[in-house]
Design a protein around this motif. Structure first.
Motif, PDB file in Angstrom:
ATOM      1  N   ILE A 149       7.690  -2.042  60.312  1.00 51.67           N
ATOM      2  CA  ILE A 149       7.734  -2.562  58.944  1.00 51.67           C
ATOM      3  C   ILE A 149       6.293  -2.623  58.448  1.00 51.67           C
ATOM      4  O   ILE A 149       5.428  -3.171  59.137  1.00 51.67           O
ATOM      5  N   THR A 150       6.043  -2.068  57.266  1.00 51.49           N
ATOM      6  CA  THR A 150       4.676  -2.006  56.754  1.00 51.49           C
ATOM      7  C   THR A 150       4.510  -2.831  55.479  1.00 51.49           C
ATOM      8  O   THR A 150       5.447  -3.006  54.716  1.00 51.49           O
ATOM      9  N   ALA A 151       3.299  -3.288  55.291  1.00 49.26           N
ATOM     10  CA  ALA A 151       2.892  -3.964  54.052  1.00 49.26           C
ATOM     11  C   ALA A 151       1.482  -3.474  53.737  1.00 49.26           C
ATOM     12  O   ALA A 151       0.634  -3.399  54.638  1.00 49.26           O
ATOM     13  N   SER A 152       1.251  -3.107  52.484  1.00 49.62           N
ATOM     14  CA  SER A 152      -0.078  -2.598  52.142  1.00 49.62           C
ATOM     15  C   SER A 152      -0.511  -3.033  50.750  1.00 49.62           C
ATOM     16  O   SER A 152       0.305  -3.353  49.891  1.00 49.62           O
ATOM     17  N   ALA A 153      -1.819  -3.036  50.580  1.00 50.36           N
ATOM     18  CA  ALA A 153      -2.444  -3.332  49.292  1.00 50.36           C
ATOM     19  C   ALA A 153      -3.608  -2.368  49.146  1.00 50.36           C
ATOM     20  O   ALA A 153      -4.243  -1.985  50.138  1.00 50.36           O
ATOM     21  N   GLY A 154      -3.884  -1.967  47.922  1.00 44.17           N
ATOM     22  CA  GLY A 154      -4.969  -1.017  47.747  1.00 44.17           C
ATOM     23  C   GLY A 154      -5.462  -0.921  46.320  1.00 44.17           C
ATOM     24  O   GLY A 154      -5.129  -1.750  45.459  1.00 44.17           O
ATOM     25  N   TYR A 155      -6.250   0.098  46.081  1.00 41.55           N
ATOM     26  CA  TYR A 155      -6.795   0.404  44.766  1.00 41.55           C
ATOM     27  C   TYR A 155      -6.679   1.910  44.595  1.00 41.55           C
ATOM     28  O   TYR A 155      -7.060   2.679  45.485  1.00 41.55           O
ATOM     29  N   LEU A 156      -6.128   2.349  43.472  1.00 49.34           N
ATOM     30  CA  LEU A 156      -5.913   3.765  43.211  1.00 49.34           C
ATOM     31  C   LEU A 156      -6.349   4.064  41.782  1.00 49.34           C
ATOM     32  O   LEU A 156      -5.889   3.422  40.845  1.00 49.34           O
ATOM     33  N   ASP A 157      -7.242   5.033  41.613  1.00 50.05           N
ATOM     34  CA  ASP A 157      -7.774   5.359  40.289  1.00 50.05           C
ATOM     35  C   ASP A 157      -7.485   6.818  39.948  1.00 50.05           C
ATOM     36  O   ASP A 157      -7.861   7.720  40.698  1.00 50.05           O
ATOM     37  N   PHE A 158      -6.781   7.027  38.833  1.00 55.32           N
ATOM     38  CA  PHE A 158      -6.572   8.368  38.295  1.00 55.32           C
ATOM     39  C   PHE A 158      -7.810   8.670  37.458  1.00 55.32           C
ATOM     40  O   PHE A 158      -7.916   8.245  36.306  1.00 55.32           O
ATOM     41  N   ILE A 159      -8.763   9.371  38.037  1.00 52.32           N
ATOM     42  CA  ILE A 159     -10.061   9.623  37.417  1.00 52.32           C
ATOM     43  C   ILE A 159      -9.887  10.646  36.285  1.00 52.32           C
ATOM     44  O   ILE A 159      -9.301  11.714  36.473  1.00 52.32           O
ATOM     45  N   ALA A 160     -10.419  10.302  35.122  1.00 56.09           N
ATOM     46  CA  ALA A 160     -10.244  11.140  33.928  1.00 56.09           C
ATOM     47  C   ALA A 160     -11.138  12.375  33.965  1.00 56.09           C
ATOM     48  O   ALA A 160     -12.225  12.360  34.537  1.00 56.09           O
ATOM     49  N   LYS A 161     -10.651  13.436  33.334  1.00 57.71           N
ATOM     50  CA  LYS A 161     -11.448  14.650  33.171  1.00 57.71           C
ATOM     51  C   LYS A 161     -12.527  14.405  32.126  1.00 57.71           C
ATOM     52  O   LYS A 161     -12.386  13.560  31.247  1.00 57.71           O
ATOM     53  N   ARG A 162     -13.592  15.156  32.227  1.00 61.53           N
ATOM     54  CA  ARG A 162     -14.665  15.156  31.225  1.00 61.53           C
ATOM     55  C   ARG A 162     -15.231  13.771  30.923  1.00 61.53           C
ATOM     56  O   ARG A 162     -15.528  13.442  29.778  1.00 61.53           O
ATOM     57  N   GLY A 163     -15.345  12.922  31.941  1.00 60.51           N
ATOM     58  CA  GLY A 163     -16.029  11.642  31.780  1.00 60.51           C
ATOM     59  C   GLY A 163     -15.280  10.561  31.026  1.00 60.51           C
ATOM     60  O   GLY A 163     -15.864   9.554  30.655  1.00 60.51           O
ATOM     61  N   GLY A 164     -14.026  10.732  30.770  1.00 60.20           N
ATOM     62  CA  GLY A 164     -13.256   9.696  30.082  1.00 60.20           C
ATOM     63  C   GLY A 164     -12.944   8.535  31.009  1.00 60.20           C
ATOM     64  O   GLY A 164     -13.341   8.514  32.174  1.00 60.20           O
ATOM     65  N   LYS A 165     -12.235   7.549  30.467  1.00 58.77           N
ATOM     66  CA  LYS A 165     -11.865   6.383  31.267  1.00 58.77           C
ATOM     67  C   LYS A 165     -10.672   6.725  32.155  1.00 58.77           C
ATOM     68  O   LYS A 165      -9.696   7.305  31.698  1.00 58.77           O
ATOM     69  N   GLY A 166     -10.762   6.347  33.409  1.00 56.41           N
ATOM     70  CA  GLY A 166      -9.670   6.563  34.339  1.00 56.41           C
ATOM     71  C   GLY A 166      -8.594   5.504  34.168  1.00 56.41           C
ATOM     72  O   GLY A 166      -8.733   4.564  33.373  1.00 56.41           O
ATOM     73  N   VAL A 167      -7.506   5.662  34.905  1.00 50.13           N
ATOM     74  CA  VAL A 167      -6.410   4.700  34.876  1.00 50.13           C
ATOM     75  C   VAL A 167      -6.279   4.124  36.286  1.00 50.13           C
ATOM     76  O   VAL A 167      -5.745   4.784  37.176  1.00 50.13           O
ATOM     77  N   PRO A 168      -6.774   2.890  36.489  1.00 52.42           N
ATOM     78  CA  PRO A 168      -6.741   2.292  37.824  1.00 52.42           C
ATOM     79  C   PRO A 168      -5.516   1.396  38.044  1.00 52.42           C
ATOM     80  O   PRO A 168      -5.036   0.732  37.126  1.00 52.42           O
ATOM     81  N   PHE A 169      -5.008   1.412  39.279  1.00 52.84           N
ATOM     82  CA  PHE A 169      -3.878   0.573  39.672  1.00 52.84           C
ATOM     83  C   PHE A 169      -4.188  -0.132  40.983  1.00 52.84           C
ATOM     84  O   PHE A 169      -4.957   0.370  41.807  1.00 52.84           O
ATOM     85  N   ILE A 170      -3.559  -1.285  41.170  1.00 57.43           N
ATOM     86  CA  ILE A 170      -3.606  -2.012  42.437  1.00 57.43           C
ATOM     87  C   ILE A 170      -2.180  -2.066  42.972  1.00 57.43           C
ATOM     88  O   ILE A 170      -1.368  -2.875  42.514  1.00 57.43           O
ATOM     89  N   PRO A 171      -1.830  -1.171  43.923  1.00 55.57           N
ATOM     90  CA  PRO A 171      -0.465  -1.163  44.467  1.00 55.57           C
ATOM     91  C   PRO A 171      -0.280  -2.188  45.590  1.00 55.57           C
ATOM     92  O   PRO A 171      -1.133  -2.318  46.463  1.00 55.57           O
ATOM     93  N   LEU A 172       0.847  -2.913  45.544  1.00 56.35           N
ATOM     94  CA  LEU A 172       1.276  -3.816  46.608  1.00 56.35           C
ATOM     95  C   LEU A 172       2.645  -3.315  47.065  1.00 56.35           C
ATOM     96  O   LEU A 172       3.602  -3.347  46.292  1.00 56.35           O
ATOM     97  N   LEU A 173       2.723  -2.852  48.322  1.00 63.58           N
ATOM     98  CA  LEU A 173       3.909  -2.134  48.780  1.00 63.58           C
ATOM     99  C   LEU A 173       4.446  -2.659  50.113  1.00 63.58           C
ATOM    100  O   LEU A 173       3.673  -3.116  50.953  1.00 63.58           O
ATOM    101  N   LEU A 174       5.752  -2.557  50.290  1.00 66.02           N
ATOM    102  CA  LEU A 174       6.427  -2.831  51.559  1.00 66.02           C
ATOM    103  C   LEU A 174       7.187  -1.575  51.949  1.00 66.02           C
ATOM    104  O   LEU A 174       7.646  -0.831  51.079  1.00 66.02           O
ATOM    105  N   GLY A 175       7.347  -1.358  53.249  1.00 61.43           N
ATOM    106  CA  GLY A 175       8.065  -0.152  53.640  1.00 61.43           C
ATOM    107  C   GLY A 175       8.411  -0.073  55.100  1.00 61.43           C
ATOM    108  O   GLY A 175       8.282  -1.053  55.852  1.00 61.43           O
ATOM    109  N   LEU A 176       8.843   1.114  55.497  1.00 59.98           N
ATOM    110  CA  LEU A 176       9.230   1.409  56.868  1.00 59.98           C
ATOM    111  C   LEU A 176       8.473   2.634  57.355  1.00 59.98           C
ATOM    112  O   LEU A 176       8.149   3.536  56.574  1.00 59.98           O
ATOM    113  N   LYS A 177       8.221   2.657  58.664  1.00 61.17           N
ATOM    114  CA  LYS A 177       7.552   3.789  59.291  1.00 61.17           C
ATOM    115  C   LYS A 177       8.344   4.137  60.546  1.00 61.17           C
ATOM    116  O   LYS A 177       8.535   3.289  61.417  1.00 61.17           O
TER     117      LYS A 177
END
Length: 179
Positions: free
Chosen positions: A69-97
């Protein structure tokens, strides 16, 4: 007399079962990992993002022989093309492995991602703190005792705009136990 013998047998089985479960608990240790995530945007988001990057922490509890059983937290950024602002997320997830072999596993996680940026008014994300459904299936390999490589597809669904921020990528992690 038969009732007393039956009660003693049931009691003995219960004590042995609890004792065996306690032994199993002693052997089960939580595995922690921290990893770097990198990916290529998929679908709609690839129009303005060329790279997805982030980091994550994960804990895995071995529930059964081959299943954790897994639990995770992180930071994920969709970095924009040509120097624009990216779209960042903080995912909190539960799962199975599930470990097919000592080296190969599949995993699946689901949970919420929180928008970590400011609303830029173009509908690309909500206000800071907005939460969105996220799922992450993957196929992984234990490359050594402490290192792991997971090939994954990560998708963040934003219901208010009917958009999905998805990426195909890899998580390279270092695994360890605290005991």
């Amino acid at each position: 007399m038969k009732k007393i013998i039956l009660i003693l047998i049931i009691g003995a089985i219960s004590i042995l079962t609890v004792s065996a479960q306690e032994q199993d608990k002693i052997k089960k240790r939580i595995t922690y990992s921290f990893g770097a995530d990198i990916g290529i945007p998929a679908g709609y988001v690839s129009n303005y993002s060329s790279l997805v990057a982030g980091a994550s922490l994960q804990a895995e509890y071995p529930a059964f022989k081959n299943l954790g059983i897994t639990a995770s937290a992180g930071y994920l950024d969709f970095i924009a093309k040509r120097g624009g602002k990216g779209v960042p997320f903080i995912p909190l997830l539960l799962g199975l492995k599930y470990n097919f072999t000592p080296k190969i596993y599949v995993s699946g996680q689901a949970g919420m991602s929180f928008y970590a940026g400011r609303d830029n008014g173009d509908g690309s994300g909500g206000g800071s703190g907005e939460k969105y459904f996220t799922y992450v299936p993957g196929l992984g390999f234990h490359t050594s005792k402490h290192f792991d490589v997971l090939f994954k597809y990560e998708s963040v669904y934003i219901a208010s705009s009917s958009r999905t921020y998805s990426s195909a990528g890899v998580r390279i992690s270092y695994n360890f136990n605290l005991n």
